[in-house]
Design a protein around this motif. Structure first.
Motif, PDB file in Angstrom:
ATOM      1  N   VAL A 221      26.461  41.030  42.086  1.00  0.00           N
ATOM      2  CA  VAL A 221      27.795  41.319  41.525  1.00  0.00           C
ATOM      3  C   VAL A 221      28.569  42.321  42.394  1.00  0.00           C
ATOM      4  O   VAL A 221      29.727  42.060  42.745  1.00  0.00           O
ATOM      5  N   PRO A 222      27.946  43.456  42.808  1.00  0.00           N
ATOM      6  CA  PRO A 222      28.685  44.367  43.701  1.00  0.00           C
ATOM      7  C   PRO A 222      29.098  43.708  45.016  1.00  0.00           C
ATOM      8  O   PRO A 222      30.197  43.980  45.526  1.00  0.00           O
ATOM      9  N   ILE A 223      28.274  42.834  45.555  1.00  0.00           N
ATOM     10  CA  ILE A 223      28.628  42.157  46.818  1.00  0.00           C
ATOM     11  C   ILE A 223      29.866  41.280  46.616  1.00  0.00           C
ATOM     12  O   ILE A 223      30.827  41.341  47.388  1.00  0.00           O
ATOM     13  N   ILE A 224      29.836  40.474  45.560  1.00  0.00           N
ATOM     14  CA  ILE A 224      30.967  39.556  45.337  1.00  0.00           C
ATOM     15  C   ILE A 224      32.243  40.362  45.039  1.00  0.00           C
ATOM     16  O   ILE A 224      33.322  40.034  45.545  1.00  0.00           O
ATOM     17  N   GLN A 225      32.116  41.415  44.233  1.00  0.00           N
ATOM     18  CA  GLN A 225      33.298  42.242  43.911  1.00  0.00           C
ATOM     19  C   GLN A 225      33.907  42.811  45.186  1.00  0.00           C
ATOM     20  O   GLN A 225      35.124  42.761  45.398  1.00  0.00           O
ATOM     21  N   LYS A 226      33.051  43.340  46.053  1.00  0.00           N
ATOM     22  CA  LYS A 226      33.527  43.957  47.296  1.00  0.00           C
ATOM     23  C   LYS A 226      34.224  42.912  48.175  1.00  0.00           C
ATOM     24  O   LYS A 226      35.313  43.159  48.714  1.00  0.00           O
ATOM     25  N   GLU A 227      33.622  41.743  48.314  1.00  0.00           N
ATOM     26  CA  GLU A 227      34.193  40.713  49.186  1.00  0.00           C
ATOM     27  C   GLU A 227      35.482  40.138  48.605  1.00  0.00           C
ATOM     28  O   GLU A 227      36.416  39.816  49.335  1.00  0.00           O
ATOM     29  N   MET A 228      35.544  39.996  47.282  1.00  0.00           N
ATOM     30  CA  MET A 228      36.777  39.498  46.659  1.00  0.00           C
ATOM     31  C   MET A 228      37.927  40.465  46.909  1.00  0.00           C
ATOM     32  O   MET A 228      39.033  40.053  47.248  1.00  0.00           O
ATOM     33  N   GLU A 229      37.648  41.759  46.753  1.00  0.00           N
ATOM     34  CA  GLU A 229      38.710  42.761  46.983  1.00  0.00           C
ATOM     35  C   GLU A 229      39.139  42.769  48.439  1.00  0.00           C
ATOM     36  O   GLU A 229      40.332  42.837  48.757  1.00  0.00           O
ATOM     37  N   ARG A 230      38.169  42.678  49.330  1.00  0.00           N
ATOM     38  CA  ARG A 230      38.473  42.681  50.766  1.00  0.00           C
ATOM     39  C   ARG A 230      39.336  41.471  51.139  1.00  0.00           C
ATOM     40  O   ARG A 230      40.384  41.604  51.783  1.00  0.00           O
ATOM     41  N   LEU A 231      38.904  40.278  50.687  1.00  0.00           N
ATOM     42  CA  LEU A 231      39.635  39.060  51.048  1.00  0.00           C
ATOM     43  C   LEU A 231      41.029  39.030  50.411  1.00  0.00           C
ATOM     44  O   LEU A 231      42.003  38.632  51.050  1.00  0.00           O
ATOM     45  N   ALA A 232      41.098  39.472  49.151  1.00  0.00           N
ATOM     46  CA  ALA A 232      42.362  39.369  48.417  1.00  0.00           C
ATOM     47  C   ALA A 232      43.496  40.119  49.103  1.00  0.00           C
ATOM     48  O   ALA A 232      44.662  39.744  48.990  1.00  0.00           O
ATOM     49  N   GLN A 233      43.136  41.175  49.836  1.00  0.00           N
ATOM     50  CA  GLN A 233      44.173  41.953  50.530  1.00  0.00           C
ATOM     51  C   GLN A 233      44.717  41.228  51.755  1.00  0.00           C
ATOM     52  O   GLN A 233      45.779  41.555  52.255  1.00  0.00           O
ATOM     53  N   LYS A 234      43.955  40.255  52.264  1.00  0.00           N
ATOM     54  CA  LYS A 234      44.301  39.643  53.548  1.00  0.00           C
ATOM     55  C   LYS A 234      44.816  38.216  53.459  1.00  0.00           C
ATOM     56  O   LYS A 234      45.367  37.698  54.422  1.00  0.00           O
ATOM     57  N   VAL A 235      44.572  37.558  52.328  1.00  0.00           N
ATOM     58  CA  VAL A 235      44.851  36.113  52.285  1.00  0.00           C
ATOM     59  C   VAL A 235      45.787  35.763  51.128  1.00  0.00           C
ATOM     60  O   VAL A 235      46.038  36.583  50.243  1.00  0.00           O
ATOM     61  N   ASP A 236      46.278  34.529  51.153  1.00  0.00           N
ATOM     62  CA  ASP A 236      47.169  34.066  50.084  1.00  0.00           C
ATOM     63  C   ASP A 236      46.389  33.558  48.872  1.00  0.00           C
ATOM     64  O   ASP A 236      46.864  33.626  47.744  1.00  0.00           O
ATOM     65  N   PHE A 237      45.204  32.997  49.122  1.00  0.00           N
ATOM     66  CA  PHE A 237      44.379  32.496  48.001  1.00  0.00           C
ATOM     67  C   PHE A 237      42.917  32.441  48.431  1.00  0.00           C
ATOM     68  O   PHE A 237      42.598  32.509  49.629  1.00  0.00           O
ATOM     69  N   ILE A 238      42.044  32.311  47.426  1.00  0.00           N
ATOM     70  CA  ILE A 238      40.604  32.310  47.703  1.00  0.00           C
ATOM     71  C   ILE A 238      39.974  31.004  47.224  1.00  0.00           C
ATOM     72  O   ILE A 238      40.312  30.485  46.147  1.00  0.00           O
ATOM     73  N   TYR A 239      39.079  30.490  48.058  1.00  0.00           N
ATOM     74  CA  TYR A 239      38.367  29.225  47.815  1.00  0.00           C
ATOM     75  C   TYR A 239      36.881  29.556  47.748  1.00  0.00           C
ATOM     76  O   TYR A 239      36.332  30.176  48.665  1.00  0.00           O
ATOM     77  N   LEU A 240      36.237  29.155  46.682  1.00  0.00           N
ATOM     78  CA  LEU A 240      34.799  29.390  46.520  1.00  0.00           C
ATOM     79  C   LEU A 240      34.046  28.112  46.864  1.00  0.00           C
ATOM     80  O   LEU A 240      34.306  27.054  46.279  1.00  0.00           O
TER      81      LEU A 240
END
Ligand code: CA
Length: 314
Positions: A221-240
């Motif tokens: 959970v901490p890994i996914i939370q960290k990566e989601m926050e990191r990616l969200a700042q840089k991209v328009d949308f996220i694909y899992l």
């Protein structure tokens, strides 16, 4: 009036509890002008899998597995019976020409997005090769993409040895410029399942890599939370992108590349819950399930549950 009291011609007799809504009750075929919360599409391709695979059969088996579940979440004290789902069906593939098939997947995902009918989409593979045309279509439609890839493997094999396979989708996306290495997170990478050169390849591209040892040490959970926050700042949308072989063979026996030391089913579901909560998430794919190798539909039922976590998390 029907001629029968207990018969419905052409239909199986399925028990119905008046207080229970099944997930399958909420799924309708796409029709022009329809809108829904979730869109589903089947990408039934596995002819280019390195290990023999009938993953092309998975979309329908996963759809059937949804019938096992109700729409009620006791944890959230909410019944998701009003969440609407449109099924776009399966892409009609070319029987022999793999490049043509890849193109048809790309065109079909793009056509689905152009209907502008759903908030989020779920792609049912197929082997992992389908993520290449799928992510390509999404990034064309929604802009800069961030990808959370749950996988035992890097999937950046060279193309000289076998062309485009289920071992190459992320190489194709990186080389084609459809995905920036820094916007890719590979989580669940497993020992003795990859080569040194491919680990170096992704690191040189700036990909964030988390091994199973990292998952043990830090927690999923901490890994996914960290990566989601990191990616969200840089991209328009996220694909899992969920390669089911990230899950341990004990919980996902129906994957062509099974192995020990992977995610528990609970770690997979917790990961998806964290991802699904984020407003920038637009899509999930689930790949690498061969129903002919599955045991009592364990892997397909886990995939169905994964879909529900994605659809039914507030
Ligand atoms: Ca993979």
């Amino acid at each position: 009036m029907s001629d029968f009291q207990y018969l419905t011609p052409g239909r199986a007799a399925i028990f119905k509890d008046r207080y229970v809504t099944k997930v399958t009750d909420c799924i309708n075929p796409y029709q022009k002008g329809a809108n829904a919360d979730i869109g589903i599409i089947g990408l039934p391709v596995s002819k280019s899998s390195i290990s023999p695979s009938l993953a092309a059969d998975a979309p329908n088996t996963i759809r059937n597995a949804l019938n096992a579940y109700s729409t009620y979440s006791g944890e959230q004290n909410h019944d998701y019976k009003d969440t609407t789902i449109l099924d776009f069906g399966d892409v009609y593939t070319h029987p022999t020409n793999l490049e043509e098939t890849t193109e048809r997947l790309y065109i079909s995902v793009k056509e689905m997005l152009q209907t502008n009918s759903c908030n989020r989409y779920i792609m049912l593979g197929g082997d992992h090769g389908v993520s290449y045309p799928s992510i390509r279509a999404f990034q064309e439609y929604f802009g800069r993409v961030g990808v959370i890839q749950l996988d035992a493997h890097h999937d950046v094999r060279n193309l000289e040895d076998g062309g485009r396979t289920n071992g190459t989708p992320f190489r194709s996306l990186l080389v084609g410029g459809f995905l920036n290495g820094e916007n890719l997170s590979q989580i669940g990478i497993r020992d003795f399942a990859n080569a040194k050169v491919y680990n170096e390849y992704v690191k040189n591209k700036g990909v964030a890599v988390y091994t199973m040892n990292d998952v043990d040490r830090i927690g999923i959970v901490p890994i996914i939370q960290k990566e989601m926050e990191r990616l969200a700042q840089k991209v328009d949308f996220i694909y899992l992108s969920v390669d089911m072989d990230v899950v341990d063979q004990a919980f996902a026996p129906g994957c062509p590349a099974i192995g020990p030391g992977g995610f528990t089913s609970r770690e997979l579901l917790s990961s998806i819950t964290v991802v699904a909560k984020h407003p920038k998430v637009k899509a999930m794919d689930i790949v690498e399930i061969d129903p002919s190798k599955d045991v009592r539909d364990i892997t397909c039922r886990l995939a169905a549950h994964a879909m529900m976590r994605f659809m039914y998390t507030n």
